[in-house]
Design an enzyme around this catalytic site. Structure first.
Site, PDB file in Angstrom:
ATOM      1  N   PHE A 147       0.857  -1.190   0.000  1.00  0.00           N
ATOM      2  CA  PHE A 147       0.000   0.000   0.000  1.00  0.00           C
ATOM      3  C   PHE A 147       0.886   1.231   0.000  1.00  0.00           C
ATOM      4  O   PHE A 147       1.753   1.376   0.863  1.00  0.00           O
ATOM      5  CB  PHE A 147      -0.926   0.031   1.221  1.00  0.00           C
ATOM      6  CG  PHE A 147      -1.883   1.189   1.176  1.00  0.00           C
ATOM      7  CD1 PHE A 147      -3.060   1.106   0.448  1.00  0.00           C
ATOM      8  CD2 PHE A 147      -1.583   2.383   1.815  1.00  0.00           C
ATOM      9  CE1 PHE A 147      -3.935   2.190   0.364  1.00  0.00           C
ATOM     10  CE2 PHE A 147      -2.455   3.475   1.739  1.00  0.00           C
ATOM     11  CZ  PHE A 147      -3.634   3.369   1.011  1.00  0.00           C
ATOM     12  N   ASP A 232       9.427   2.677   1.437  1.00  0.00           N
ATOM     13  CA  ASP A 232       8.268   3.417   1.940  1.00  0.00           C
ATOM     14  C   ASP A 232       8.154   3.182   3.448  1.00  0.00           C
ATOM     15  O   ASP A 232       7.722   2.123   3.892  1.00  0.00           O
ATOM     16  CB  ASP A 232       7.002   2.949   1.212  1.00  0.00           C
ATOM     17  CG  ASP A 232       5.754   3.705   1.654  1.00  0.00           C
ATOM     18  OD1 ASP A 232       5.783   4.310   2.750  1.00  0.00           O
ATOM     19  OD2 ASP A 232       4.751   3.683   0.919  1.00  0.00           O
ATOM     20  N   LYS A 261       2.822  10.087   8.360  1.00  0.00           N
ATOM     21  CA  LYS A 261       2.149   9.587   9.571  1.00  0.00           C
ATOM     22  C   LYS A 261       2.775  10.096  10.869  1.00  0.00           C
ATOM     23  O   LYS A 261       2.462  11.189  11.313  1.00  0.00           O
ATOM     24  CB  LYS A 261       2.103   8.062   9.526  1.00  0.00           C
ATOM     25  CG  LYS A 261       1.073   7.549   8.492  1.00  0.00           C
ATOM     26  CD  LYS A 261       0.865   6.050   8.639  1.00  0.00           C
ATOM     27  CE  LYS A 261      -0.132   5.477   7.652  1.00  0.00           C
ATOM     28  NZ  LYS A 261      -1.506   5.643   8.036  1.00  0.00           N
TER      29      LYS A 261
END
Ligand code: PLP
Length: 404
Positions: A147, A232, A261
């Site tokens: 993702f 990532d 995040k």
């Protein structure tokens, strides 16, 4: 536990807010599970006065918990001093946070590289994706189960067909390989590949950890073919796994690292970091953003880094994460517990994760069913051993009830 809130907003009921939400917000997320009104440390409270231990932390965002005084102070001071400037200008926190990120990536000594700030994870990945195009090659090798975000570029790199297909055509030349499979990477990467993009642990897939040596192999293979290694770290970075970055444990130096995040501890910020020559791929005119590098967001990032350091939160993430995994692994419904630090996967023998997550909420715990068989926890790094142990007991009880 219930509490009375002052003020008209909180005197209205959850049902009223749900109705207003449904009438005025696009239905992209389904109905909200609760209407939340405040948070403190690892706890949040809903409009009806119920308290929840937040074991999801806004999906790996609230690393310092809610309303951490240092974060509140940093944001308050910065917004009262200089809230926003365009990227025609810079500000102290922007430069300082870029320097700190490079130092963290260098393991204390500043890594050679450059930072591009964004406002989210998907945008950090867009910046990195554009950087890969500046190599003169276009092909990107990505992993099944990955993702990387919902904007069109990041979406093209994301695995789930149901997310991608309604929006095709997406940017092309994306090759998918099995995650954790070195032979598949060897077969896929040749001299036409611009980059290999990997999560060091797949978060959205339910905390899937690749075999030992996978990132090292990815580094070797990309280097052999002049391709970039792009990691990532949007979900795994900023102390989540007990290291500043999850890939650090492998000793590998990537070319591109994307974070978001946890970086702002709840204030929207992301970053695309190019190490070595990759830091020079994006040149004037190649990319831009209004909010990326905003003084308030970068001041928040600095406060997060400082607090993680001064409060020993990397160590806490390791200790409390290991304890949570050990406590939960003992349950007969649990096939295995996965992850590192406070990114915890609970793999179940039966597909009851959604039902357990719903029951957990009713019992005052926020957890996430990443898949039908996998629960995911990504709590604030300030979670104490005692709070974790209480939560593990409640979860164990709910797991037993789910199979009763
Ligand atoms: N990359 C990874 C690994 C993620 O887990 C996420 C979000 O869950 C993203 C990218 C997208 O980040 P954002 O939701 O901030 O756009």
């Amino acid at each position: 536990m219930t509490e009375q809130f002052a003020g008209t907003a909180q005197q209205t009921t959850s049902a009223e807010w749900q109705e207003r939400y449904a009438a005025s917000l696009m239905n992209t997320f389904g109905p909200p599970q609760r209407v939340l009104v405040r948070g403190e440390g690892p706890y949040v409270w809903d409009v009806d006065g119920n308290r929840y231990l937040d074991l999801l932390g806004g999906i790996a965002v609230n690393v310092l918990g809610h309303a951490h005084p240092a974060l509140v102070r940093a944001v308050t001071e910065q917004v009262s001093t200089l809230g926003h400037v365009s990227n025609f200008f810079t500000s102290f926190p922007q430069v300082e946070l870029a320097e700190r990120l490079l130092a963290l990536l260098g393991g204390g000594e500043r890594a050679e590289g450059k930072v591009f700030f964004t406002s989210s994870g998907t945008e950090a990945n867009e910046a990195a994706f554009k950087a890969t195009r500046r190599t003169g090659r276009t092909k990107v090798v990505v992993a099944d189960g990955a993702f990387h975000g919902r904007t069109m570029g990041a979406l093209a790199l994301t695995a789930k067909a149901a997310y991608r297909e309604p929006f095709e055509p997406l940017p092309g030349d994306v090759l998918r390989v099995a995650y954790g499979d070195v032979a598949a990477l060897e077969a896929a990467v040749d001299d036409t590949v611009a980059a290999v993009l990997l999560e060091p642990i797949q978060g959205e897939a339910g905390v899937v950890v690749p075999p030992q040596g996978y990132l090292e192999a990815a580094r070797r293979i990309t280097s052999e073919h002049g391709a970039l290694l792009w990691i990532d770290e949007v979900q795994t970075g900023m102390g989540r796994t007990g290291d500043w970055f999850a890939h650090s444990a492998s000793g590998v130096t990537p070319d591109l690292v994307t974070v978001a995040k946890g970086l702002g501890g709840g204030v929207p910020i992301g970053a695309c970091i190019g190490l070595g020559a990759a830091g020079e791929l994006l040149q004037p005119g190649n990319h831009g953003t209004t909010f990326g590098g905003n003084p308030v967001a970068t001041a928040a990032g600095l406060a997060v880094v400082d607090a993680i350091e001064s409060e020993g939160l990397l160590q806490n993430a390791r200790t409390v994460g290991d304890q949570l995994r050990a406590d939960l692994a003992a349950h007969p419904l649990v096939a295995e517990t996965t992850g590192r630090g406070l990114l915890v996967g609970i793999v179940l023998h039966q597909p009851v994760a959604p039902q357990v997550a719903t029951a957990a909420l009713d019992a005052g715990l926020v957890v996430n069913a990443a898949t039908p068989e996998r629960l995911r926890l990504a709590p604030p790094l300030v979670l104490t051993a005692e709070q974790a142990s209480g939560a593990a007991k409640t979860l164990a009880m709910l797991l037993t009830e789910a199979t009763a």
